[in-house]
Design an enzyme around this catalytic site. Sequence first.
Site, PDB file in Angstrom:
ATOM      1  CG  ASP A 122      -1.339  28.995 -22.825  1.00  0.00           C
ATOM      2  OD1 ASP A 122      -0.716  27.922 -22.747  1.00  0.00           O
ATOM      3  OD2 ASP A 122      -1.547  29.444 -23.902  1.00  0.00           O
ATOM      4  N   GLY A 123      -1.019  26.032 -20.706  1.00  0.00           N
ATOM      5  CA  GLY A 123      -1.681  24.665 -20.795  1.00  0.00           C
ATOM      6  C   GLY A 123      -1.846  24.416 -22.311  1.00  0.00           C
ATOM      7  NE  ARG A 173       5.097  13.187 -25.752  1.00  0.00           N
ATOM      8  CZ  ARG A 173       5.610  14.304 -25.229  1.00  0.00           C
ATOM      9  NH1 ARG A 173       6.472  14.798 -25.935  1.00  0.00           N
ATOM     10  NH2 ARG A 173       5.429  14.615 -24.064  1.00  0.00           N
ATOM     11  CG  ASP A 245      12.504  18.502 -17.994  1.00  0.00           C
ATOM     12  OD1 ASP A 245      13.694  18.848 -18.104  1.00  0.00           O
ATOM     13  OD2 ASP A 245      11.697  19.070 -18.763  1.00  0.00           O
ATOM     14  CG  ASP A 255       9.334  16.670 -24.019  1.00  0.00           C
ATOM     15  OD1 ASP A 255       8.240  16.344 -24.547  1.00  0.00           O
ATOM     16  OD2 ASP A 255       9.490  17.133 -22.694  1.00  0.00           O
TER      17      ASP A 255
END
Length: 480
Positions: A122-123, A173, A245, A255
Site C-alpha cells: 500500500d506504500g 530518513r 537491497d 533499512d
Amino acid sequence: MTAQFPFDNSYARLPARFFTRQPPVPVEAPGLVAVNRTLADRLGIALSDDPAEIARIFAGNALPEGAEPLAQVYAGHQFGGWSPQLGDGRAVLLGEVVAPDGARFDIQLKGAGQTPYSRMGDGRAWLGPVLREYIVSEAMAAMGVPTTRALAAVTTGEIVRRDGFMPGAIFTRVAASHIRVGTFQFFAARRDTEALQALCDHAIARHYPDAEGPAGLLDAVIGAQARLIADWMGLGFIHGVMNTDNMAISGETIDYGPCAFMDAYHPDTVFSSIDQFGRYAYANQPQIAVWNLAQLATSLLALIPDRDAGVAEFTAAVNGFSERFDAAWHAVLRRKLGFATAEDDDPALALDLLTRMAENGADFTRTFRALSGPDPRRARDEFIDPTALDPWLDRWHARLAAEAKDDAARIALTRAANPARIPRNHRVEQVIQAAVAGDLAPFETLMAALADPFADDPAYAAYEDPPAEGEHVIRTFCGT
Ligand code: AMP
Ligand code: MG
C-alpha cells in the site's frame, strides 16, 4: 517562516531510467510525533516553530522549495532469492541537501504512498516500525556506528491494515545516499553498462572520491562494510534483513526492519519473524556481508574490459573481506576489553569470554559494561553460574597487567566502548504500544535515555535492565 532546505539534487540529474518522478501522496491529517532539530541544524535545514507546518512538510503534504521527489529503482537478492525489480515502493526521495560543511545527504520520506515499485503493498508505513527506526537509528548514531539518521516522524491520520488496523505514519530518513548493492545489480542484470558506469562514477564521487574505477569502489565498499559489521557485532546488533537491497554502498546501516539488540548473548540469535532458517543470525552477519559483496563484485565486472583479469582481481578483493573484518572485529574486542595494545592471544581470550557468556545466558551489554567498572567482578552476576567467569577473569587481569596501565585508563577505555544502555526490544515494544494508545511520553524518555549511552546516569538505571519475566520479545517484524 517557511522551511528552507539547501537542496542540490544530483541523483535527479542521472539518466531517467534510474528512477520515476513521484510526488509523495498527501495524507489526511498530518500530526508531528518528533523532529530532530539538532540534525536539521547540522544539515542546514531551517524549520519554523509551527508544529503543524513541520508536520505538513514531513507528511509530504507541503513540498519544500527545491524538492524533486522521485522513487529510486533497484533490484536485489532477498534471503538469497533474486528479485529483478524492487525499488522505493513506499518511499520517496525529496532530494539531497548540501550541509554547511559541504556534506551531501538524501532526505527521504518512508511511507509516502504508492509508487510504480509498490508491487503488492500500500506504500504506507505504520507508527510501530517508524518509531523503531527512529529510536534505533539515533541510538546507533549516538554509539558511533555509521547509520542513516532520523529527521522526523509524523502520523498521517489514516489507518493502515497490517495484522490489525494500525495508525499510519511517515518516517523521514537522512542518508549519505540510498545507493544499494541492489542498485548496481539492477543495471548489471539488464546489461545496461552505460547506466552501470554512470552509477559507479556517481557513487565514487559521492562516497569515495579517492577510489579509482570499479576496482577502487569495490575495495572501498568492502572496507566500509567490514568496519560496519564489526561495529554491529560489538554491540550485539542483529540487522535482521541483510538482503542485497538493504546494504548501502556508503557503509551506513540502512533499512531498520526487524532489527534487534541481543539481551542474553548467543551467536545463533535471530529475532526476525521471516528469517526461518537463521540466514541473518548474529554470527552469520560477516558471512552474509561477503555474499552480498560478491554480488556487488559480479555486477561491477561488466565494467572491466579484461574479464579474466577482472574476475581474478575481484575474487581476491572479496576474499580479502574476512581478513579486513577480523582486523576490525579484533580491534572492537580489544577496546571492549580495555587493551591498548594487540597481542596474538587477544582474539582467543575474547572468544573464551563469549563462549562462557553463551553457556551462562549472560546479558551482552551488561556483562561488558560491568567489566568496564571499578569492580569488574560484578560481571559475575550476569552468569547463571558466576564461578564460570572466574578463570577468565584471572586470565584477563594477567593480560591487563602486562600493559602496566592504571585502572583509571582501563575504565576510561572500556566505558567508551561498552554502552550502559541500548534500545532493548522490550523497551521499544513498550514505546510502540504506548504510542499507538496515544501516549508519546515513553518514546521521549527512551530517546533521552539513549542520547548519551556511554555515560552512567542513575535517572535511567531502569533502561540498563534486561527484560523481566514476561517482557521478553521473541520475534520482531518487518516494517511492511
Ligand atoms: P524492505 O522490506 O523495506 O527492504 O522492502 C522490500 C521491497 O518491498 C522494496 O521494493 C519496498 O519498496 C517494497 N515494500 C515494502 N513495504 C511496502 C509497502 N508497504 N508498500 C509498497 N511496497 C513496499
Ligand atoms: Mg529495503
